[in-house]
Design an enzyme around this catalytic site. Structure first.
Site, short mmCIF file in Angstrom:
data_model
loop_
_atom_site.label_atom_id
_atom_site.label_comp_id
_atom_site.label_asym_id
_atom_site.label_seq_id
_atom_site.Cartn_x
_atom_site.Cartn_y
_atom_site.Cartn_z
N GLU A 400 1.32 -1.49 0.21
CA GLU A 400 0.16 -0.41 -0.37
C GLU A 400 0.83 1.05 0.13
O GLU A 400 1.69 1.65 1.00
CB GLU A 400 -0.53 -0.14 1.07
C1 BGC Z 1 -5.18 0.22 4.92
C2 BGC Z 1 -6.51 0.24 3.81
C3 BGC Z 1 -6.36 2.09 4.05
C4 BGC Z 1 -5.77 2.81 4.34
C5 BGC Z 1 -6.17 4.70 4.57
C6 BGC Z 1 -4.04 1.36 5.36
O1 BGC Z 1 -3.66 0.71 6.68
O2 BGC Z 1 -4.80 -0.73 4.99
O3 BGC Z 1 -8.27 -0.02 4.18
O4 BGC Z 1 -7.77 2.65 3.05
O5 BGC Z 1 -4.77 2.67 5.40
O6 BGC Z 1 -6.74 4.64 5.58
#
Ligand code: BGC
Length: 556
Positions: A400
């Protein structure tokens, strides 16, 4: 209120040097580019086709828990739009898509022997097959926060050790049903948030405020569960399926405010150890970070407790947990400056005060969306290098990385996201050049979606979703075009080309913006041609017929 101004000369100097050495690099061949999403945030269909409720369904259905009391009951309607969304992935030309499986969709109560929902299995089977048909690698997370509500009600969720075996059954079912095609598994996404926001502050489901105790306990059970699942895969499935099992950990980078202060340097390290090290250290080194054991232990003693609030692993557990990750998933968004600050233990138990530090931000850092998310690309490289040295240069997939915006109207020209991605991917390239073993990168996220306790107020998507319309249409933001170019070039080829991508992206989004702005007019014109004109025409014929009849009668 925690904003300070930091002297920047040092950083700009470094930046010039780094830029000179490393900017405009291509990535090694075989590097995976992708985007991500998660089940609860996008699927909707919360009670359809036999799905059981999750803790997030229960949490969002209570008033006062989420911004504007919004829920993800229908969200992006992703459950019904798999084919459409795969078209978006194809448009982006990504190598992989990171998605999560909803545990209660395939096991409504969370307990395998009670019920397995075939419709749920079919849904994920179809999704995985469609991805593979389109040559997109699925990277599958087993737990992105949606614990079956029954397990929360009956056992207290992650406070209870019995979660280990329920989750292990669920994971094994996934390996059995999908493991012939899925080769990248992530057990938990961001367990830090599960523990800290779910069981310490209660801002997330299940909303428990067990300050200074609940989060440590939840994390302890999650780490053991992760290890159990890795061993299950290793023993039962690895030789047949030849896949990998990892965990996805989230961490911000912590930078000492004063680089000449030993106290600040230690506080900044503590910040990262309490964040990333809390989970990574047991998995890579067999136990919690020393500094966590010391700080929580000391504060617990000062609070008159007979033992530390941080649970301990037995010798057998340590060796069982150590080494249970084939790769590290890294989720990273932002950075903080850190200074040392002592908190009295008498204030009561709390994860936050256990750390004895304060988090600060530089007001000059861009923050287009979420309050906590400042764009600080250089922190990414430092965090990646920290992982390399702390955990023996593990294989890393970035799971992410991305930025949000708060705008609710359709604004597709997201230049701030282009700048964020350019900065962060560039720092990633430098880290790879430093020898950090990163083999994939995932932008968070494919779509605007439900952002947990923030509802729909923060938008992370490369695609804008119009939540006001029933079919939740998706529109590409400028960053779609930009990211697509990065993927096809496999990095940044040269400054001129990168600049032209930026220009092209902005041109394209301006055109789409104009088309969408004309949308109400088009709808109005459609209404005129499709409803008003035929109605007037029919009325005219009717009136003429009546007049004609009237004239004929008069004539007779
Ligand atoms: C989470 C996501 C979320 C993002 C932004 C991340 O840590 O895994 O699900 O959309 O944070 O808040």
């Amino acid at each position: 209120k925690n904003k300070i101004r930091i002297p920047t000369m040092e950083w700009s100097l470094c930046y010039v040097l780094y830029c000179h050495q490393c900017m405009y690099l291509l990535l090694p061949l075989g590097f995976l580019w992708g985007v991500g999403s998660s089940a609860y945030q996008t699927e909707g269909a919360w009670d359809k086709d036999g799905k059981g409720p999750s803790i997030w369904d229960a949490f969002t259905h209570k008033k006062g828990k989420v911004f504007m009391n919004e829920t993800a009951d229908s969200s992006c309607e992703g459950y019904y739009k798999v084919k459409d969304d795969i078209q978006l992935l194809k448009e982006l030309k990504v190598n992989h898509y990171l998605l999560s499986i909803s545990w209660p969709r395939i096991m409504p109560t969370g307990i395998k022997k009670e019920q397995v929902n075939e419709k749920g299995i079919k849904f994920y089977n179809d999704t995985i097959n469609s991805l593979l048909e389109n040559k997109i690698i699925p990277i599958v997370t087993l737990y992105h926060w949606d614990l079956p509500q029954v397990l929360q009600e009956k056992y207290g969720g992650w406070q209870n050790i019995s979660m280990i075996s329920y989750f292990n059954d669920y994971a094994n079912l996934c390996f059995e049903k999908f493991g012939d095609r899925v080769k990248y598994w992530i057990t938990f996404n961001n367990p830090w948030a599960v523990a800290e926001e779910g069981y310490e502050t209660g801002e997330h489901a299940p909303g428990l405020k067990l300050s200074g105790i609940g989060a440590y306990k939840a994390a302890h059970h999650i780490i053991k569960t992760h290890a159990k699942v890795w061993h299950s895969y290793n023993k039962t499935w690895r030789s047949k399926q030849q896949g990998m099992v990892g965990i996805s950990l989230t961490s911000a980078w912590g930078e000492p405010v004063d680089l000449t202060s030993q106290k600040d340097i230690e506080a900044a390290e503590r910040y990262v150890q309490f964040y990333l090290g809390w989970f990574a250290n047991p998995i890579y080194s067999g136990d919690y970070p020393e500094v966590m054991k010391n700080y929580v232990g000391r504060k617990s003693a000062q609070q008159g407790l007979g033992m530390s609030r941080l649970p301990t692993f037995s010798v057998q557990e340590k060796s069982y947990i150590k080494g249970t990750s084939d790769f590290l998933g890294l989720s990273h968004f932002t950075t903080r400056y850190i200074i040392q600050k002592n908190y009295s233990a008498l204030k009561g138990p709390s994860y936050h005060t256990d750390r004895d530090l304060v988090e600060l931000v530089d007001p000059k850092w861009p923050d287009p969306g979420s309050k906590w998310l400042y764009s600080v690309p250089w922190g990414f490289r430092r965090l990646l290098n920290f992982i390399k040295t702390q955990y023996g240069n593990p294989l890393i997939y970035v799971t992410e990385n991305g930025v949000s915006e708060k705008l609710q109207c359709i604004q597709l020209c997201d230049e701030w996201r282009i700048e964020y991605l350019k900065g962060y991917i560039n720092e990633l390239l430098k880290a790879i050049n430093d020898g950090v073993n990163v083999k994939g990168y995932t932008v968070w996220s494919l779509l605007d979606k439900f952002e947990w306790n923030k509802g729909y107020s923060e938008r992370f998507g490369l695609y804008h979703v119009d939540f006001k319309k029933g079919n939740k249409p998706r529109y590409p933001k400028a960053s779609v075009h930009y990211y697509k170019m990065i993927i096809s070039a496999n990095g940044f080829p040269n400054p001129r080309e990168v600049k032209s991508w930026h220009q092209k992206a902005i041109e394209t989004c301006s055109i789409t913006n104009q088309l969408l702005a004309a949308d109400p007019l088009t709808t109005h014109m459609e209404m005129v041609t499709e409803i008003v004109v035929p109605t007037v025409f029919t009325l005219c014929i009717l009136i003429s017929a009546i007049l004609l009849m009237f004239l004929l009668r008069k004539h007779n």
